[in-house]
Write an enzyme that holds these catalytic residues in place. Structure first.
Site, PDB file in Angstrom:
ATOM      1  N   LYS A  52       0.836  -1.202   0.000  1.00 22.57           N
ATOM      2  CA  LYS A  52       0.000   0.000   0.000  1.00 22.57           C
ATOM      3  C   LYS A  52       0.874   1.256   0.000  1.00 22.57           C
ATOM      4  CE  LYS A  52      -3.836  -2.417   2.246  1.00 22.57           C
ATOM      5  NZ  LYS A  52      -4.630  -2.681   3.465  1.00 22.57           N
ATOM      6  N   GLN A  96      -4.287  -1.491   9.772  1.00 29.91           N
ATOM      7  CA  GLN A  96      -4.282  -2.826   9.171  1.00 29.91           C
ATOM      8  C   GLN A  96      -4.832  -3.849  10.158  1.00 29.91           C
ATOM      9  OE1 GLN A  96      -3.620  -3.383   5.974  1.00 29.91           O
ATOM     10  NE2 GLN A  96      -3.851  -5.589   6.076  1.00 29.91           N
ATOM     11  N   ASP A 119     -10.798   3.087   4.522  1.00 29.11           N
ATOM     12  CA  ASP A 119     -11.143   1.662   4.427  1.00 29.11           C
ATOM     13  C   ASP A 119     -12.664   1.465   4.435  1.00 29.11           C
ATOM     14  OD1 ASP A 119      -9.172  -0.296   4.131  1.00 29.11           O
ATOM     15  OD2 ASP A 119      -8.511  -0.118   6.207  1.00 29.11           O
TER      16      ASP A 119
END
Ligand code: GUN
Length: 291
Positions: A52, A96, A119
């Site tokens: 990412k 994450q 997200d």
């Protein structure tokens, strides 16, 4: 059978995003900035987060990686989240998952400012998705609908069977595919570990989205001739012939299912790269303050 090349489409998206970044900067706007919080040393999470961060460089974003040891306290993590929420230079950030067991993922997600939750995991953003309001669609489902769109795969009135009901993929995916939009408009069946006669459902599917996290779970006998098969699984299985000692396999038994499918995504190189491109897209939306 048509192989859906997620890597290629992801690179296409990344070059479109890079162009938009150039346009923003030429108008005197600041560089979009994505931050990522990584806790612990889970190798898969480390790989995902470094991909990412690298992708940010590819498109001209600024990126910040914040790393904590696995024994970080929930309180310390929430303090960092507060700091990122208040840092005006950061447009969006992710934490994450999974997190170590002593940390409540729900508490952490609820700490993220919804306008920076690229997200799309915060309950407000999930609610906005359900209500058809502008929001960040979580990256994997967003990447999958983009693949269907770029391959001109018809979805309206089709029967889509989603396997798996996780908060990250299965649940938002099922909501998205059922929406009254030209990227969806399917009849959706959401199957999971308690579904009886799974095969009866999958054999009815025009589109199968496998997100169950079990290697080679979907076999050819479960798939209708010509079906579109989207494989979300990224499972590590032992392989002595590889230097790393493992290989990545999907949730779909690719060899045999690809002989029956109309379209299929490979693992790796299918859905994975699209997740990254979609996260970048959400960050661009955040930087442009589109909603
Ligand atoms: N873990 C697995 N997939 C994801 C994702 O898309 N976002 C975050 N934050 N964690 C993940």
């Amino acid at each position: 059978m048509i192989l859906i090349d997620g890597k290629k489409i992801s690179l296409e998206l990344q070059s479109e995003i890079a162009q938009e970044v150039k346009d923003l900067i030429s108008k005197g706007k600041k560089q979009p900035h994505l931050a990522a919080i990584l806790v612990g040393d889970d190798p898969a999470s480390q790989t995902y987060v470094s991909s990412k961060v690298k992708a940010c460089e590819n498109v001209g974003f600024k990126s910040t990686l914040v790393q904590f040891e696995a024994n970080v306290s929930e309180h310390q993590l929430l303090s960092k989240i507060e700091e990122l929420n208040n840092n005006d230079d950061i447009d969006g950030y992710i934490v994450q998952l999974p997190l170590p067991r002593h940390i409540s993922e729900q508490k952490i997600i609820e700490g993220i400012k919804p306008s920076k939750d690229v997200d799309g995991f915060h309950p407000i953003n999930v609610g906005r998705l359900v209500l058809n309001l502008p929001t960040y669609v979580s990256a994997t489902p967003f990447g999958i609908v983009t693949l269907l769109e770029r391959y001109n795969i018809p979805t309206e009135g089709k029967h889509c069977v989603v396997i798996g009901r996780s908060n990250i993929v299965g649940s938002p995916m099922s909501i998205l595919m059922a929406k009254n939009t030209n990227l969806a408009n399917c009849t959706v069946t959401l199957c999971h570990s308690k579904t009886k006669d799974l095969k009866e459902h999958t054999l009815q599917a025009d589109i199968i989205i496998a997100a169950i996290g079990r290697p080679n779970f979907v076999t050819a006998d479960m798939v209708k001739e010509g079906a579109v098969v989207i494989d979300v699984g990224i499972n590590r299985v032992d392989d002595d012939t590889k230097k790393s000692g493992f290989k990545l396999v999907g949730d779909v038994q690719f060899e045999e299912v690809s002989k029956k499918a109309g379209y299929i995504t490979p693992v790796p190189g299918g859905v994975g790269p699209m997740t990254i491109a979609s996260l970048l897209k959400n960050t661009l939306i955040a930087a442009k303050k589109e909603f």
